[in-house]
Design an enzyme around this catalytic site. Sequence first.
Site, PDB file in Angstrom:
ATOM      1  CG  HIS A 426      -1.805   1.190   1.314  1.00 46.01           C
ATOM      2  ND1 HIS A 426      -2.228   1.704   2.522  1.00 46.01           N
ATOM      3  CD2 HIS A 426      -2.299   2.027   0.357  1.00 46.01           C
ATOM      4  CE1 HIS A 426      -2.963   2.784   2.290  1.00 46.01           C
ATOM      5  NE2 HIS A 426      -3.003   3.000   0.991  1.00 46.01           N
ATOM      6  CD  GLU A 438      -0.804   0.950   5.982  1.00 40.21           C
ATOM      7  OE1 GLU A 438      -1.140   1.101   7.175  1.00 40.21           O
ATOM      8  OE2 GLU A 438      -1.622   0.929   5.046  1.00 40.21           O
ATOM      9  CG  ASN A 476      -6.134   4.631   4.608  1.00 46.20           C
ATOM     10  OD1 ASN A 476      -5.615   5.717   4.885  1.00 46.20           O
ATOM     11  ND2 ASN A 476      -6.105   4.114   3.395  1.00 46.20           N
TER      12      ASN A 476
END
Length: 698
Positions: A426, A438, A476
């Site tokens: 990510h 990530e 997130n």
Amino acid sequence: MTDAIGYERIGDIAILKAQNPPVNALGYDVRVGLMDGIARAETDGAKAVLIYGEGNTYFAGADIREFGQKPKAPGLPEVCDRIEASPLLVVSAMHGTALGGGLEVALSTHYRIAVPSARVGLPEVLLGILPGAGGTQRLPRVAGTEAALDLIITGRHIKADEALKLGVIDRIEDGAPRDIGLAYTRELLDQGAPRRPVSEMDAPAPVDFDAVYDSVLKKGRGQISPATAVRAVQAAAELPFAEGMKRERELFMDLMNTDQREGLIHAFFSERAVGKLPELKGVEPRPLSAIGVIGGGTMGAGIATAALLSGLTVTMLEMTPEAAEAAKGRIAGNLQGALKRGKISPEKFEALTEKALTLATDYGALKDADLVIEAVFEEMEVKKKVFTQLDAVAKPGAVLATNTSYLDVNQIAAVTSRPADVIGLHFFSPAHVMKLLEVVVADRTAPDVVATGFALGKRLGKISVRAGVCDGFIGNRILSTYRTCADHMILDGASPYQIDKALEDFGFAMGPFAVADLAGLDIGWAVRKRKRAEGLDPRARDSSYADTLCEGGHFGQKTGKGYYDYAAGPRSRVPNPDVLPLIEAERAAQGLAPRAFTDEEIVRRYMAAMVNESAKVVGEGIARRPLDVDMTLLFGYGFPRYRGGPLKWADLQGLPGLLEDIKSYAKEDPYFWEPAPLLEQLVAEGRNFDDLNKEAAA
Ligand code: T1G
């Protein structure tokens, strides 16, 4: 003598060689070794002393691990004064990085020679302190006030040629530091060169220190070490050397006792620890030289750019030749930036865009790739279709990665015949700029695939953080919680503008509503719609004023209006006049009576929400250690580095008080403010997040 400093005699030159790997940090043994070495050379009949470092570097500074512990004499200022005062000629030969206390030792010697690749600097402000062994007094005397202020306030490392121009070093010579050092010392002795104690040089010229102080403080956005360092350099210009040293020490100790110093040193070591996972010890990554990227939008093009700049070859797959050309255009645009900044040459630009990058519209073009990253539209069915086609063509042993920001990587892996080769990578937008990556490990991801994800991150110069699979992974997921807390404060009476200001004063680069405008309000809108479609818990508070804003076509910067009106430009902070009436209408519709919020309460609630969710993420093992969360928020979400990260901040605040506040907020909204079990456990056991970091490192 200690082993940390070796002693040798070559003719009438005594050699003190630092042997304290990995970076010859000036820990206690090194300091004692230097004191003993100088004394021995003086009684040994030597005429000069050469100091250099074995291994990778000259001294790279004080031993940061000793900070916060009871100081052990001799302190570094004393060592520097002793070296400078020696009746013998003392010479430094530098290679690698002479930083902080290392440069201060060099400045206390009478002559300095360096290899061309050497770098020097005083980066102490980046650790929340200032040069504390004479750097603020000696550097201005050799380089002048302005140059010294620049190096000390920025903490930047400079190359040998710039150091020579500034008078920080006297000569550049290629070769082994020991050899160039011996030859130079020999030459100085033959010339009868005088000792040159920097402390006896004229005081540096004054500048308008108040003006410098004010502008540096403003730029620090709450970080105080750079501005405090200005006052130390001011002392060099205004006081005799010895008094200037005393003033430097006072200011140094003031900073040493600050939370900012703890936060920045936590960031220093966590940045280095986050990529080291015990479970990957001895696990070899798979080979990586050619990668594929599927989808050439903003994210795909950014990932391809980062890969090209790191020396990988890239095959960019798009649906149509036009879309592939458009992707190439975006990549070239990104590389133009590197060209402008002189990071790459025009020849390199050409080679990257014309040779290292290949465009394709057929999945077959990915058959030889070592790793393929999918960066297509954020929808599960689209992702599954892509992975089904990829699975059919990718070579055995290829790593199949998805750049999803939220979706379930296990579900994506399950559509392939090789779930062990599937991983989440990510990236954050812009992917060739943002440092955070990530590495999302699915249930069946093989260890060497995880190791390959980290190897790619290292190669791209990223800070890679291991994350487990859940909605939003580490970053997130936590973002969605503290953003929801902000939305709740809006419903209860706060304004988006007050919230943004309070959090920018706290140190964030941008407040949550300015960030939302930058990222695009349509992203949050899509997430809210998805969550409502999946069915919201009836206890969850919801609001629709932001949806109304989006229905009106206001997505933030990209449409010129969002929470702010960007007619005056991207940095505008002019509130969009439509927003507050929408919020008032929402409150009225929900029968809510607004109340006043202080900035303190806004920050406390926002941070409590962030810490509480972070503790859940660690408690569930989505993040392995608290420092993983801290580095995620620092490198991906604009969290102020000098606060160390949300969990370091929580430790410095005190967990019992924070838990108490969370429990008091839970009386209003038990659903949102359910205390994290890990937080309750740590408080009950009288432990904190740093204890967990230490246990994980043991
Ligand atoms: N003290 C203790 N450990 C240190 C250290 C230091 N100064 N510098 C590095 N390490 C460890 C690091 O944690 C890592 O450990 C290993 O060395 C390799 O580092 C009075 C008070 C020198 C440019 O700020 O910038 O002097 O993870 O992975 O990429 O005024 O390290 O392997 O267990 O970073 O090649 C000022 C800090 C101190 C320099 C090398 N000095 N270091 O980079 O390797 S304050 C600094 C760096 C001071 C005086 C004041 C970089 C580097 P591990 P690495 P690298």
